[in-house]
Design a protein around this motif. Sequence first.
Motif, PDB file in Angstrom:
ATOM      1  N   PHE A   7       7.572  15.936   3.693  1.00 59.47           N
ATOM      2  CA  PHE A   7       8.216  17.074   3.044  1.00 59.47           C
ATOM      3  C   PHE A   7       7.129  17.998   2.495  1.00 59.47           C
ATOM      4  CE2 PHE A   7       7.341  13.935  -0.109  1.00 59.47           C
ATOM      5  CZ  PHE A   7       6.997  14.626  -1.257  1.00 59.47           C
ATOM      6  N   ALA A   8       7.397  19.290   2.532  1.00 61.72           N
ATOM      7  CA  ALA A   8       6.506  20.290   1.934  1.00 61.72           C
ATOM      8  C   ALA A   8       5.050  20.111   2.354  1.00 61.72           C
ATOM      9  CB  ALA A   8       6.620  20.251   0.411  1.00 61.72           C
ATOM     10  N   GLY A   9       4.814  19.719   3.609  1.00 57.36           N
ATOM     11  CA  GLY A   9       3.466  19.603   4.132  1.00 57.36           C
ATOM     12  C   GLY A   9       2.708  18.352   3.743  1.00 57.36           C
ATOM     13  N   VAL A  10       3.363  17.412   3.058  1.00 59.70           N
ATOM     14  CA  VAL A  10       2.717  16.148   2.713  1.00 59.70           C
ATOM     15  C   VAL A  10       3.579  14.992   3.225  1.00 59.70           C
ATOM     16  CG1 VAL A  10       1.601  17.090   0.668  1.00 59.70           C
ATOM     17  CG2 VAL A  10       3.847  16.006   0.462  1.00 59.70           C
ATOM     18  N   GLU A  11       3.016  13.799   3.175  1.00 57.38           N
ATOM     19  CA  GLU A  11       3.715  12.620   3.694  1.00 57.38           C
ATOM     20  C   GLU A  11       3.545  11.450   2.732  1.00 57.38           C
ATOM     21  OE1 GLU A  11       4.223  10.364   7.991  1.00 57.38           O
ATOM     22  OE2 GLU A  11       2.265  11.183   7.467  1.00 57.38           O
ATOM     23  N   ILE A  12       4.656  10.769   2.441  1.00 56.08           N
ATOM     24  CA  ILE A  12       4.626   9.504   1.709  1.00 56.08           C
ATOM     25  C   ILE A  12       4.655   8.380   2.734  1.00 56.08           C
ATOM     26  CG2 ILE A  12       5.824   7.998   0.091  1.00 56.08           C
ATOM     27  CD1 ILE A  12       7.100  10.498  -1.135  1.00 56.08           C
ATOM     28  N   ILE A  13       3.755   7.410   2.575  1.00 54.48           N
ATOM     29  CA  ILE A  13       3.730   6.230   3.450  1.00 54.48           C
ATOM     30  C   ILE A  13       3.677   4.994   2.572  1.00 54.48           C
ATOM     31  CG2 ILE A  13       2.504   4.988   5.255  1.00 54.48           C
ATOM     32  CD1 ILE A  13       1.360   7.586   6.230  1.00 54.48           C
TER      33      ILE A  13
ATOM     34  N   VAL B  74       0.865  -1.178   0.000  1.00 52.27           N
ATOM     35  CA  VAL B  74       0.000   0.000   0.000  1.00 52.27           C
ATOM     36  C   VAL B  74       0.904   1.231   0.000  1.00 52.27           C
ATOM     37  CG1 VAL B  74      -1.833   1.254   1.179  1.00 52.27           C
ATOM     38  CG2 VAL B  74      -1.776  -1.249   1.274  1.00 52.27           C
ATOM     39  N   ALA B  75       0.799   2.042  -1.056  1.00 50.37           N
ATOM     40  CA  ALA B  75       1.638   3.233  -1.193  1.00 50.37           C
ATOM     41  C   ALA B  75       0.751   4.452  -1.397  1.00 50.37           C
ATOM     42  CB  ALA B  75       2.597   3.080  -2.377  1.00 50.37           C
ATOM     43  N   GLN B  76       1.082   5.542  -0.719  1.00 49.70           N
ATOM     44  CA  GLN B  76       0.264   6.742  -0.848  1.00 49.70           C
ATOM     45  C   GLN B  76       1.076   7.986  -0.549  1.00 49.70           C
ATOM     46  OE1 GLN B  76      -2.893   6.472   2.123  1.00 49.70           O
ATOM     47  NE2 GLN B  76      -1.662   7.682   3.519  1.00 49.70           N
ATOM     48  N   GLU B  77       0.573   9.096  -1.062  1.00 45.10           N
ATOM     49  CA  GLU B  77       1.116  10.417  -0.764  1.00 45.10           C
ATOM     50  C   GLU B  77      -0.055  11.350  -0.512  1.00 45.10           C
ATOM     51  OE1 GLU B  77       3.524  14.136  -2.873  1.00 45.10           O
ATOM     52  OE2 GLU B  77       3.393  12.195  -3.879  1.00 45.10           O
ATOM     53  N   GLY B  78      -0.007  12.116   0.582  1.00 44.03           N
ATOM     54  CA  GLY B  78      -1.109  13.017   0.885  1.00 44.03           C
ATOM     55  C   GLY B  78      -0.927  13.682   2.223  1.00 44.03           C
TER      56      GLY B  78
ATOM     57  N   TRP C  72      11.493  10.046  -2.063  1.00 42.76           N
ATOM     58  CA  TRP C  72      11.090   8.651  -2.239  1.00 42.76           C
ATOM     59  C   TRP C  72      11.088   7.888  -0.922  1.00 42.76           C
ATOM     60  CZ3 TRP C  72      14.810   5.230  -0.643  1.00 42.76           C
ATOM     61  CH2 TRP C  72      16.152   5.630  -0.679  1.00 42.76           C
ATOM     62  N   VAL C  73      10.331   6.790  -0.921  1.00 47.64           N
ATOM     63  CA  VAL C  73      10.265   5.849   0.201  1.00 47.64           C
ATOM     64  C   VAL C  73      10.315   4.442  -0.373  1.00 47.64           C
ATOM     65  CG1 VAL C  73       8.842   4.959   2.088  1.00 47.64           C
ATOM     66  CG2 VAL C  73       8.964   7.414   1.690  1.00 47.64           C
ATOM     67  N   HIS C  74      11.024   3.525   0.319  1.00 45.13           N
ATOM     68  CA  HIS C  74      11.267   2.193  -0.233  1.00 45.13           C
ATOM     69  C   HIS C  74      11.338   1.180   0.911  1.00 45.13           C
ATOM     70  CE1 HIS C  74      13.882  -0.123  -3.443  1.00 45.13           C
ATOM     71  NE2 HIS C  74      12.696  -0.678  -3.240  1.00 45.13           N
ATOM     72  N   VAL C  75      10.643   0.058   0.780  1.00 47.99           N
ATOM     73  CA  VAL C  75      10.696  -1.004   1.791  1.00 47.99           C
ATOM     74  C   VAL C  75      11.002  -2.336   1.108  1.00 47.99           C
ATOM     75  CG1 VAL C  75       9.083   0.204   3.301  1.00 47.99           C
ATOM     76  CG2 VAL C  75       8.217  -1.532   1.720  1.00 47.99           C
ATOM     77  N   ILE C  76      11.586  -3.261   1.886  1.00 51.70           N
ATOM     78  CA  ILE C  76      11.942  -4.586   1.389  1.00 51.70           C
ATOM     79  C   ILE C  76      11.558  -5.633   2.431  1.00 51.70           C
ATOM     80  CG2 ILE C  76      14.289  -4.441   2.338  1.00 51.70           C
ATOM     81  CD1 ILE C  76      15.284  -6.131   0.051  1.00 51.70           C
TER      82      ILE C  76
ATOM     83  N   VAL D 276       6.097  -4.158   7.566  1.00 54.85           N
ATOM     84  CA  VAL D 276       6.992  -3.016   7.718  1.00 54.85           C
ATOM     85  C   VAL D 276       6.341  -1.777   7.104  1.00 54.85           C
ATOM     86  CG1 VAL D 276       8.198  -3.501   5.533  1.00 54.85           C
ATOM     87  CG2 VAL D 276       9.388  -2.261   7.357  1.00 54.85           C
ATOM     88  N   THR D 277       6.633  -0.602   7.688  1.00 55.84           N
ATOM     89  CA  THR D 277       6.134   0.680   7.196  1.00 55.84           C
ATOM     90  C   THR D 277       7.275   1.683   7.166  1.00 55.84           C
ATOM     91  OG1 THR D 277       3.892   0.359   8.032  1.00 55.84           O
ATOM     92  CG2 THR D 277       4.573   2.614   7.646  1.00 55.84           C
ATOM     93  N   ALA D 278       7.287   2.519   6.124  1.00 56.50           N
ATOM     94  CA  ALA D 278       8.265   3.610   6.038  1.00 56.50           C
ATOM     95  C   ALA D 278       7.542   4.886   5.644  1.00 56.50           C
ATOM     96  CB  ALA D 278       9.347   3.282   5.021  1.00 56.50           C
TER      97      ALA D 278
END
Length: 263
Positions: A99-105, A68-72, A234-238, A93-95
């Motif tokens: 930045f700039a008032g938004v969040e990538i999860i 599940v990937a999102q930006e907002g 960017w955000v990246h999980v393994i 796992v979650t990362a």
Amino acid sequence: MMRILQRGFKYLIGCTIAVLVCITAIPSWAAITGPTVTNSVTTDLSVTTQTTSLTIGSCTQCAVFACVAQEGNTGVKPTGIAFNTSENFTEIVTATRTFAGVEIIVTLFRLINPTVTTANAVVSFNAAGNNDRALGSSFLLYQGVDQSTPAEASNTANNTGTTLTVSTNSLSANAVGIDCAYGDASGGLTVDGAQTMDVDRALNTNAGGQGVSHIAIASPGAQAMTWTQSSDDWVHVIAIVKPYSAASTCNGGLPMLGIGIGC
């Protein structure tokens, strides 16, 4: 009398060797097969749930992994996934990156031994977010996965730039590395040539892309997974998918002077 003693000694040695073989038996690692990929995407919408229809066919040692990937909006995050109403995924796992008032999860989930059926998988969120939100969920079905520890290792990374890289250590032979990446660049993502791309798509009309891939791992050791983009956040999980193991066993008995001795 001497012949009887010699025979007894020979059978005693044979049983001792058999016991040692049993003690030192090495598990047989099965091959992981898959994935079968099902995608769902909600683009530029404010939602608290996202529903995807999943079909699970007959399979052995099955596990479904979800990215599940999102930006907002900052703090809007997935709280869980339910398949077939009551079969709940477990978070691996979650990362995050703000930045700039938004969040990538970016979050990886897993579900072992799902029911063989066609049913909805519902991703739930703690809030709806706003209409500029980018959101994508992807589901990957694998077979031959360990049912007690389906993900034996995991790790996260986040940064800004052109190269999205995350790494961890695999512990088992014949494992599979899976990753989930989100890059904010408008040009999208490009998977590393050593990996097999499963998902690569834009998640909103302005910028941002989700990438999911896998790589076969023959031997335990360090494993990195990589995507590239135009320079941006960017955000990246393994996670390392552990193969099902069929441990060797020691059965039967050895005769000794007419007496069966189990090993």
